[in-house]
Design a protein around this motif. Structure first.
Motif, PDB file in Angstrom:
ATOM      1  N   GLY A  67      -0.297  -7.465   5.643  1.00 19.69           N
ATOM      2  CA  GLY A  67       0.667  -8.427   5.107  1.00 19.69           C
ATOM      3  C   GLY A  67       0.924  -9.578   6.064  1.00 19.69           C
ATOM      4  O   GLY A  67       1.005 -10.736   5.652  1.00 19.69           O
ATOM      5  N   MET A  68       1.048  -9.274   7.353  1.00 19.25           N
ATOM      6  CA  MET A  68       1.243 -10.323   8.359  1.00 19.25           C
ATOM      7  C   MET A  68       0.035 -11.249   8.419  1.00 19.25           C
ATOM      8  O   MET A  68       0.176 -12.473   8.458  1.00 19.25           O
ATOM      9  CB  MET A  68       1.504  -9.690   9.734  1.00 19.25           C
ATOM     10  CG  MET A  68       2.831  -8.979   9.832  1.00 19.25           C
ATOM     11  SD  MET A  68       2.987  -7.971  11.341  1.00 19.25           S
ATOM     12  CE  MET A  68       2.830  -9.207  12.604  1.00 19.25           C
ATOM     13  N   ALA A  69      -1.153 -10.672   8.422  1.00 15.81           N
ATOM     14  CA  ALA A  69      -2.372 -11.486   8.493  1.00 15.81           C
ATOM     15  C   ALA A  69      -2.491 -12.393   7.271  1.00 15.81           C
ATOM     16  O   ALA A  69      -2.906 -13.546   7.386  1.00 15.81           O
ATOM     17  CB  ALA A  69      -3.602 -10.575   8.602  1.00 15.81           C
ATOM     18  N   CYS A  96       0.658   9.554   4.269  1.00 17.92           N
ATOM     19  CA  CYS A  96      -0.323   9.326   3.196  1.00 17.92           C
ATOM     20  C   CYS A  96       0.256   8.483   2.079  1.00 17.92           C
ATOM     21  O   CYS A  96      -0.333   7.472   1.666  1.00 17.92           O
ATOM     22  CB  CYS A  96      -0.811  10.657   2.625  1.00 17.92           C
ATOM     23  SG  CYS A  96      -1.763  11.655   3.775  1.00 17.92           S
ATOM     24  N   ASN A  97       1.404   8.894   1.572  1.00 15.03           N
ATOM     25  CA  ASN A  97       2.000   8.205   0.433  1.00 15.03           C
ATOM     26  C   ASN A  97       2.439   6.788   0.761  1.00 15.03           C
ATOM     27  O   ASN A  97       2.185   5.855  -0.003  1.00 15.03           O
ATOM     28  CB  ASN A  97       3.187   9.009  -0.119  1.00 15.03           C
ATOM     29  CG  ASN A  97       2.753  10.310  -0.736  1.00 15.03           C
ATOM     30  OD1 ASN A  97       1.615  10.472  -1.180  1.00 15.03           O
ATOM     31  ND2 ASN A  97       3.666  11.275  -0.766  1.00 15.03           N
ATOM     32  N   ASP A  98       3.098   6.604   1.900  1.00 16.56           N
ATOM     33  CA  ASP A  98       3.641   5.281   2.210  1.00 16.56           C
ATOM     34  C   ASP A  98       2.567   4.291   2.633  1.00 16.56           C
ATOM     35  O   ASP A  98       2.652   3.111   2.288  1.00 16.56           O
ATOM     36  CB  ASP A  98       4.740   5.390   3.257  1.00 16.56           C
ATOM     37  CG  ASP A  98       5.999   6.053   2.705  1.00 16.56           C
ATOM     38  OD1 ASP A  98       6.060   6.296   1.482  1.00 16.56           O
ATOM     39  OD2 ASP A  98       6.915   6.327   3.495  1.00 16.56           O
ATOM     40  N   SER A  99       1.549   4.733   3.349  1.00 21.17           N
ATOM     41  CA  SER A  99       0.467   3.795   3.704  1.00 21.17           C
ATOM     42  C   SER A  99      -0.290   3.384   2.443  1.00 21.17           C
ATOM     43  O   SER A  99      -0.599   2.204   2.242  1.00 21.17           O
ATOM     44  CB  SER A  99      -0.471   4.386   4.754  1.00 21.17           C
ATOM     45  OG  SER A  99      -1.136   5.529   4.270  1.00 21.17           O
ATOM     46  N   SER A 100      -0.554   4.339   1.566  1.00 23.92           N
ATOM     47  CA  SER A 100      -1.246   4.035   0.311  1.00 23.92           C
ATOM     48  C   SER A 100      -0.399   3.134  -0.577  1.00 23.92           C
ATOM     49  O   SER A 100      -0.903   2.165  -1.173  1.00 23.92           O
ATOM     50  CB  SER A 100      -1.564   5.346  -0.416  1.00 23.92           C
ATOM     51  OG  SER A 100      -2.194   5.076  -1.642  1.00 23.92           O
ATOM     52  N   THR A 104      -1.380  -0.582  -1.875  1.00 19.89           N
ATOM     53  CA  THR A 104      -1.404  -0.836  -3.314  1.00 19.89           C
ATOM     54  C   THR A 104      -0.509  -2.019  -3.681  1.00 19.89           C
ATOM     55  O   THR A 104      -0.901  -2.890  -4.462  1.00 19.89           O
ATOM     56  CB  THR A 104      -0.973   0.418  -4.094  1.00 19.89           C
ATOM     57  OG1 THR A 104      -1.901   1.463  -3.820  1.00 19.89           O
ATOM     58  CG2 THR A 104      -0.919   0.159  -5.592  1.00 19.89           C
ATOM     59  N   LEU A 105       0.690  -2.062  -3.117  1.00 19.42           N
ATOM     60  CA  LEU A 105       1.597  -3.173  -3.413  1.00 19.42           C
ATOM     61  C   LEU A 105       1.007  -4.514  -2.972  1.00 19.42           C
ATOM     62  O   LEU A 105       1.131  -5.512  -3.684  1.00 19.42           O
ATOM     63  CB  LEU A 105       2.962  -2.934  -2.765  1.00 19.42           C
ATOM     64  CG  LEU A 105       3.779  -1.803  -3.383  1.00 19.42           C
ATOM     65  CD1 LEU A 105       5.039  -1.526  -2.554  1.00 19.42           C
ATOM     66  CD2 LEU A 105       4.146  -2.127  -4.822  1.00 19.42           C
ATOM     67  N   LEU A 106       0.360  -4.539  -1.826  1.00 18.03           N
ATOM     68  CA  LEU A 106      -0.294  -5.771  -1.375  1.00 18.03           C
ATOM     69  C   LEU A 106      -1.426  -6.158  -2.320  1.00 18.03           C
ATOM     70  O   LEU A 106      -1.606  -7.331  -2.648  1.00 18.03           O
ATOM     71  CB  LEU A 106      -0.822  -5.607   0.048  1.00 18.03           C
ATOM     72  CG  LEU A 106       0.244  -5.517   1.140  1.00 18.03           C
ATOM     73  CD1 LEU A 106      -0.383  -5.077   2.455  1.00 18.03           C
ATOM     74  CD2 LEU A 106       0.966  -6.839   1.301  1.00 18.03           C
ATOM     75  N   GLY A 107      -2.174  -5.163  -2.764  1.00 20.73           N
ATOM     76  CA  GLY A 107      -3.251  -5.436  -3.713  1.00 20.73           C
ATOM     77  C   GLY A 107      -2.727  -5.992  -5.021  1.00 20.73           C
ATOM     78  O   GLY A 107      -3.316  -6.902  -5.606  1.00 20.73           O
ATOM     79  N   LEU A 111      -4.025  -9.510  -2.978  1.00 24.19           N
ATOM     80  CA  LEU A 111      -4.874  -9.384  -1.801  1.00 24.19           C
ATOM     81  C   LEU A 111      -6.069  -8.497  -2.127  1.00 24.19           C
ATOM     82  O   LEU A 111      -5.937  -7.509  -2.838  1.00 24.19           O
ATOM     83  CB  LEU A 111      -4.098  -8.774  -0.631  1.00 24.19           C
ATOM     84  CG  LEU A 111      -3.181  -9.711   0.153  1.00 24.19           C
ATOM     85  CD1 LEU A 111      -2.012 -10.170  -0.681  1.00 24.19           C
ATOM     86  CD2 LEU A 111      -2.702  -9.013   1.414  1.00 24.19           C
ATOM     87  N   ALA A 112      -7.220  -8.864  -1.596  1.00 23.47           N
ATOM     88  CA  ALA A 112      -8.447  -8.086  -1.769  1.00 23.47           C
ATOM     89  C   ALA A 112      -8.534  -7.076  -0.621  1.00 23.47           C
ATOM     90  O   ALA A 112      -8.877  -7.436   0.500  1.00 23.47           O
ATOM     91  CB  ALA A 112      -9.655  -9.009  -1.780  1.00 23.47           C
ATOM     92  N   ILE A 113      -8.211  -5.821  -0.912  1.00 28.34           N
ATOM     93  CA  ILE A 113      -8.140  -4.788   0.126  1.00 28.34           C
ATOM     94  C   ILE A 113      -8.983  -3.594  -0.287  1.00 28.34           C
ATOM     95  O   ILE A 113      -8.852  -3.087  -1.399  1.00 28.34           O
ATOM     96  CB  ILE A 113      -6.694  -4.300   0.346  1.00 28.34           C
ATOM     97  CG1 ILE A 113      -5.758  -5.469   0.640  1.00 28.34           C
ATOM     98  CG2 ILE A 113      -6.648  -3.270   1.483  1.00 28.34           C
ATOM     99  CD1 ILE A 113      -4.291  -5.074   0.679  1.00 28.34           C
ATOM    100  N   GLY A 114      -9.821  -3.133   0.620  1.00 30.78           N
ATOM    101  CA  GLY A 114     -10.521  -1.872   0.454  1.00 30.78           C
ATOM    102  C   GLY A 114      -9.808  -0.825   1.285  1.00 30.78           C
ATOM    103  O   GLY A 114      -9.634  -0.998   2.494  1.00 30.78           O
ATOM    104  N   ASN A 115      -9.381   0.261   0.656  1.00 30.91           N
ATOM    105  CA  ASN A 115      -8.615   1.297   1.353  1.00 30.91           C
ATOM    106  C   ASN A 115      -9.543   2.403   1.838  1.00 30.91           C
ATOM    107  O   ASN A 115     -10.050   3.184   1.045  1.00 30.91           O
ATOM    108  CB  ASN A 115      -7.539   1.865   0.429  1.00 30.91           C
ATOM    109  CG  ASN A 115      -6.614   2.828   1.151  1.00 30.91           C
ATOM    110  OD1 ASN A 115      -6.848   3.210   2.285  1.00 30.91           O
ATOM    111  ND2 ASN A 115      -5.550   3.220   0.480  1.00 30.91           N
ATOM    112  N   GLY A 116      -9.733   2.463   3.140  1.00 23.66           N
ATOM    113  CA  GLY A 116     -10.547   3.495   3.762  1.00 23.66           C
ATOM    114  C   GLY A 116      -9.734   4.389   4.679  1.00 23.66           C
ATOM    115  O   GLY A 116     -10.239   4.861   5.700  1.00 23.66           O
ATOM    116  N   ILE A 117      -8.460   4.598   4.344  1.00 21.52           N
ATOM    117  CA  ILE A 117      -7.646   5.534   5.128  1.00 21.52           C
ATOM    118  C   ILE A 117      -7.893   6.921   4.557  1.00 21.52           C
ATOM    119  O   ILE A 117      -7.526   7.211   3.419  1.00 21.52           O
ATOM    120  CB  ILE A 117      -6.151   5.166   5.090  1.00 21.52           C
ATOM    121  CG1 ILE A 117      -5.937   3.778   5.716  1.00 21.52           C
ATOM    122  CG2 ILE A 117      -5.325   6.233   5.824  1.00 21.52           C
ATOM    123  CD1 ILE A 117      -4.504   3.289   5.672  1.00 21.52           C
TER     124      ILE A 117
END
Length: 183
Positions: A67-69, A96-100, A104-107, A111-117
């Motif tokens: 989000g900052m970036a 797990c839940n809060d990072s995801s 998701t909210l940023l997406g 924002l174009a985000i690939g989630n690899g956590i």
């Protein structure tokens, strides 16, 4: 077992114009993070894009850094990487839940985000998923981000500028007692 099931993967694409991706990684488990990073870098380069890498303390900080970036820089897309292994407390569910949820909210904001956590029960599961020659979840997250970047470009999504707009003639500056002709 999911690892043995066949699944479809979109064909690798190429970028339509110069593209810069930010890889944000939480390297709590360094060996896992290094494999995820290697996979992401290889995929980004195979698409013909460029990348930067930053590290953050943990998976909860990944969405904050993205989000900052987005607000302060000029990246076209983002790759979120890290690993959360279940422990003895409920902290696992929170992380797990809060990072995801944050990603998701940023997406959903565009924002174009690939989630690899990775969220796993054991270190062995993490190793299998992270290995570049294995499931290569870092490469998969990078591919997801790049597919989303190209989708946004296809639909003509405008990119916001970074910085300040020049003051208008009728702008009144704070602290100006007259609020008039000093602008």
């Amino acid at each position: 077992m999911a690892a043995n099931e066949e699944h479809y993967v979109l064909p690798r694409g190429t970028v339509s114009k110069k593209t810069k991706i930010l890889i944000v990684v939480a390297p709590y488990y360094r060996a896992i993070a290094d494999q995820l990073i290697a996979g992401a870098r290889a995929e980004i380069e195979a698409w013909g894009a460029e990348h930067d890498l930053i590290e953050v303390p943990g998976a909860l900080e990944v969405p904050t850094a993205i989000g900052m970036a987005e607000r302060l820089s000029n990246f076209d897309g983002y790759v979120a990487l890290g690993c959360v292994v279940r422990g003895e407390t409920t902290h696992y569910e929170t992380v797990c839940n809060d990072s995801s949820r944050g990603i998701t909210l940023l997406g959903l904001q565009g924002l174009a985000i690939g989630n690899g956590i990775l969220t796993v029960e054991t270190m062995r599961q993490a190793e299998v998923r992270a290995e570049v020659e294995g499931q290569n979840k870092g490469g998969g997250a990078a591919a997801a981000a790049l597919h989303l970047v190209e989708l946004a470009r296809k639909w003509g999504a405008p990119r916001k500028g970074v910085g300040f707009r020049p003051a208008r003639e009728d702008t009144i500056l704070a602290g100006d007692p007259q609020g008039s002709d000093t602008v």
